[in-house]
Structures are given as structure tokens and as C-alpha cells.
Scaffold this active site. Sequence first.
Site, PDB file in Angstrom:
ATOM      1  N   ASP A  87     -85.355 -93.123   4.885  1.00  0.00           N
ATOM      2  CA  ASP A  87     -86.706 -92.602   4.678  1.00  0.00           C
ATOM      3  C   ASP A  87     -86.675 -91.130   4.259  1.00  0.00           C
ATOM      4  O   ASP A  87     -85.681 -90.426   4.468  1.00  0.00           O
ATOM      5  CB  ASP A  87     -87.524 -92.695   5.971  1.00  0.00           C
ATOM      6  CG  ASP A  87     -87.775 -94.130   6.405  1.00  0.00           C
ATOM      7  OD1 ASP A  87     -87.325 -95.038   5.691  1.00  0.00           O
ATOM      8  OD2 ASP A  87     -88.392 -94.319   7.459  1.00  0.00           O
ATOM      9  N   HIS A 240     -82.525 -91.662   7.762  1.00  0.00           N
ATOM     10  CA  HIS A 240     -83.289 -90.716   6.941  1.00  0.00           C
ATOM     11  C   HIS A 240     -82.347 -89.968   6.009  1.00  0.00           C
ATOM     12  O   HIS A 240     -81.302 -89.476   6.433  1.00  0.00           O
ATOM     13  CB  HIS A 240     -84.058 -89.717   7.809  1.00  0.00           C
ATOM     14  CG  HIS A 240     -85.125 -90.350   8.653  1.00  0.00           C
ATOM     15  ND1 HIS A 240     -84.839 -90.985   9.844  1.00  0.00           N
ATOM     16  CD2 HIS A 240     -86.468 -90.472   8.463  1.00  0.00           C
ATOM     17  CE1 HIS A 240     -85.965 -91.465  10.368  1.00  0.00           C
ATOM     18  NE2 HIS A 240     -86.966 -91.165   9.549  1.00  0.00           N
TER      19      HIS A 240
END
Length: 701
Positions: A87, A240
Site C-alpha cells: 500500500d 507498505h
Amino acid sequence: MAPHGTRRARREPRAHWLLLLLAVLVLLGELCLDGYAAGAGGEAPHASAPTSGQAPVGADAPVLRIAPDGGVGAAGMPAGTMALTFDDGPDPRWTPQLLDLLRQYHAHATFFVIGAQVNRYPELVRRMVAEGHEVGVHTFTHPDLSAEPEWRQRLELTLTANAIASATGRAPRLMRPPYSSTPDALDTASTAVLRTAAGQGYLAVLADRDTRDWERPGADAIVRAALAGPPGAGSVVMLHDGGGERSQTVEATRRILAGGQATRFITVPAGLDLPQAPAAGRRAVVYGTALRWSQSAGHVLAIAIRWIVAAALALALVRLAVQLVAARTHARRSRQRAGQRRYLGSVSVIVPAYNEAANIAQTIRSLAASDYPHVEIVVVDDGSTDTTADIVQRLRLHMPALLLVRQANAGKPAALNAGIAASHGELLVLVDGDTVFEPDALGRLVQPFADPEVGAVSGNTKVANRDGLLGRWQHLEYVVGFNLDRRMFDLGECMPTIPGAIGAFRRSALRDAGGVPADTLAEDTDLTMAVLRCGWRAVYADGAVAWTEAPGTVRQWWRQRYRWCFGTMQAAWKHRAAVFERGAAGRFGRRGLLYLVLFQMLLPLFAPLVDVYALYGALFLPWTQVAAVWFGFTALQMATTAYALHLDGEPVSSVWSVPLQQIVYRQLLYLVVVQGTVAALLGGRQRWRPIARAGLAAARR
């Protein structure tokens, strides 16, 4: 004297306000887009996932579609597979490292990207697709969608989809809301977000295993969280690649890939047997490309305007510092010379008058009441259509030194030249027909002529009608803007303007300059520049006070200031060669003329940029920072105003209006310069226009 004459305009220039307004709105829109995109972030160690506090909604798998009736369809990855998902990217530092690892281990992953970041680094998203990875939507700026209205939710998804379409040519079909986690954390509010996404055709992808790598717990902890759960079970792992420092994520990903020989690392669509993402529609590509270009342009503009604003503030502060130092020095010298009063020969006062019936009597009486001996008063009636000439004729019966010259209307410069030709004194004082002198003004005004190098002297013009807000602002402008500059110009020997309201000239200096020029609209500035270029000095006598009636309406004010601005531009262009000359002319050119160009012509043109940036700052910058800059600068302006009023012997009670003056009056001044510049560039001309007077100058005296 009210502006007058027979000069005709070929065509008065259009204001182009609509074009200016449109340009300002476009600029503000670009800056706001940059500010909106700059707010894109991600999970970070200081952040936590927002919660609504509402009851959870049951779901047993990470890939969800919420039906309009509230039903939840869920699916998961097959056994023996792992969908690594990243992400908050793409990030120019961390995303390439993760892509290199995935390529090294022949693995594929799913990247949930932020639209603003896609527009900044489209080449990274293209690389993701080219290397077989899936790209999904993670909103445009990473807001908590559950706290946003539905229109904002749709906007965030649409903008990101368009950005991906522009970068890759594909239409994304997966989305993951920011601050999401595993399905058991779903509540009513977040479910509503997924329902909105499903209505736009998206599958929502949460996670079986949230590594919480954004907390930076260490690579070991991230690996343990990613591999938790029953051995061999399929899983969606949340990591992430952007939004902060991700070195631990990179190291953990390397370990997961290196130790996962028995696991297939595939994309989410591959695990669900979904077809390849479809090609994006032409409209989405076009909109996305326009969005990327606009965002890039807004970023460049924001950087450029930051530098412009910083430079403008720095120049303003330097100017203010120089003004204050010069004002203090000049005031000290003026006090030392205050008692030195002597007779310097006869003085002729030239009063051009056109329809000055409301003021001419007070002007003449104030001149006749002067404490300086041997004053000749020459009034030139320039074809007035009112009773100006009759009033002067009646006053002549009691004033032998008063001379009336009549002529057909020919304009102020011609009237001044006619009066000069009819006068006899070596020292000539040129005044407007609406100016009222203090009794000692003439005597103080001519004292600098004791120095044979002085060819012109500026007096101290004060606004009489200062009771209203417009009059008060003009009063402050005269005291702070004009008089502080005049003190500085005096010390720098580069005075560009001897004001028409109260100015004195040596006759020989006027002769050298060729008389009062008529080819610009600011004849006082043009004449002063010509005198300086002939080698004479121009100085400021702050103790020579005369009162004038300033325009009483915004319309009259605009006419006067526009003429001043346009005429000053004409005069500066006419005398531009002074920059390369030597001696007194060179000092004027390289000091006074360049100062005028920089601070009265160029910097005001950038004022709309500063104001637009101020609006942008109020919307997107920390309000404490914006407020501190504004209040600090305003406080400095108020302190400077108070000091300037003190030097001029004026009460400081008007200082309270400075903040409002900065907001309103300053904008009008800048618009005048913008309008004048447009007129100059288009070759427009401005004609003399009379300004209605009410005879208020005598009331203040």
C-alpha cells in the site's frame, strides 16, 4: 490642481478584468490541486487506523463485494499461495527495491497505489504492469473514507482510477480503503465505503495478515506476522511500499521470498482466477492525463510562487529597513537645519487652474499669508468654464502681487509654462489649484536653494480630507509610502518626483530641462527626471507643509492613481538612458529609476500571486504558520506606520486602520499597476480628467 486638458485618447484600454480573474482562478485551482495532492500520505508510526466505534460486520475472507442490499460476498486465496500486497506507493526509493526483489524471485504482487503518487511517478506503475503485477486503487490522497461524504469517496476512487488509466492504459478493478486491516475489523461505516466502491465496480481487498509494518517493529516481527496462521493456508498479506521509511519492509520481503520455496507468490486476481484487467476507456485516459499534467503544473507553480513570495517578502523587508534607517538619518539632519531660515530672493508661485472655483480662493489666500517676503503669485486660468477667473480677478483688487493669466484650455503643462514665462522670480514654486499652504511653507520650501547644486525641492503634501476610511488610507499612504521614500531619495540623491501639489524649482534648472514637458501624463515626474539628468540635485523639505484634497470616491481615486501610474511608466521609459549615464543623472538612473521599476512597477505585478498563495496557504498550510506570517508582517507595518507618523508630527491614532488597509487598499493599488501595465503594453493612452473638489483642504489647515 485637477487634471485637465485637451489630450484625446485613441481608445481607452479595456480593463481585462475578466481575463485577470480567470487567470487568478486557474492559478488558485492549480495551487489547490497541488495542495490537495500534497496531502497524500500513508500509514506512519505516529498514525493509527481510525475507528467508528460501530458494531463489526461479519466476513470470513479478505476479498469482498458488498451488495446494495447489504449482503457480503467474500473470497480468499487458494492453499499454497500468498498474495503480497503493498500500500501507499509508488515511492521512488522503496518501490524499485521491492520490484527488484520480486523480479529476482520470480514473484508477483499486488500494489494498491495512491493516485497523487501515480501522477508523480507514472513510470513505476508502468513497470509494475510490465512485470506482471496487479495495480489497485488506494484512493488519491489517502483519507479515511469512512469519515468522508459519499461524493468524496467516489471522487477519490475516480481520480485514482483515471491516474492509473493514464499511466498504464488499464482500468483497475481492485481497491483497498486506507486504514483498513483484516475483515474482522469491518464495521458499519467501513462497510458503507465498500458498498460505494462495489457500486463503481470494484472488489475490495482487505488482508488475512496485517503485518503493521508501518509501525516499524523490525524485520523479524514483520516476517512473523506475514507467516502467521495455519501452514499452507492461502493468504493476503498487507505491507507498505510508501508513506514513510520502509527499509524494514524491504528486508522482511526479501526474507519472505527467500524462505517461501513451497509458496506461490501471486497476484490477488490470479488467486481468484479473474481475467486480466481490461483496457481503460478513452475518456478515463484523457481525464487521467489532464489530471497528471495539471498536478505537475500545479507543483511547478507552487514551487515557483514560493520563491516569488519569499523574494518579494525579502525585498519588502530590505526596503523597509533601508527606509527606516534613511528616515531617521534624514529627520536628524532636518532638525539640525530647522532654525536656518534666510531670505534667498524673490519667489514666484505658479498656480495653474482649471475649474477650481471651490479651492482657488483658499489657495491664493494661503500663499499671500506666507511669512516669506516678496512672493509673486501667478494664476493661469486654463480655459475654466466655472467662476475660477472671476474669483481671482476679485482677489487681485486686494493683492497687488497677484497676476492672472488667461488662456484657452491647453492642459496643465502649457498652463505651467505660461505662468513661468509671465513670472519674474528666480525661484519658482509650482502648486496645484487645490493646495492650501501653511504660513511658513514657502519659506521652508526654498531654504535648500542656498546650496547652488539644488535645482528642485519637494514639499510635504498632507491629505486634508482624512476623516473617511478612503481618506485615512490615502493619508497613511502619503505619510508612509511617499514621505519615507522621499527621505530615502533625498539621501540617495535620486528623487524621481517633485509633487505637483508643492514643489519648487530654480529657474535655470527648468530652463536646462526645457520647461514643463507635455508628452507624458505625469508631468511632475517627467520634469523632475529631466532636471536630475541635467546635473541638478532634488531634495525633500519635510517641514514645508501644504494641504491637498484627496479624491473622495473610489472612482475618482482610480482615475487619479491610474493616471499617476501610467504617467510614471511613460516617464521611466522616456528617461531609461539615465541608467547608463554618469554623475547626477547616473545616480538617479541606477538608484531612483531602478527603484521605481522594481518596487512600483514589477513587484506590484506579482501581488496577485502573493494573494493567491495566501489563500492557498490558508487552505492547505498550517494555520498557525500562516497566521504568524500575516500578523508578524502586519505588526511590522503598523510599527513602521507609527514611526512615520511620528516623524511627520502626526497623531498615531490612524494606525488601527493599517490591517484593513493591507487587505483592501493595497489590492486596489496593485490593480492600478496591473491595469496601467496592460494599457502600456497595448499602447493605450489616458487623457486628463477633472476630479470634483469640495474645497476641503482649507478646513484642515
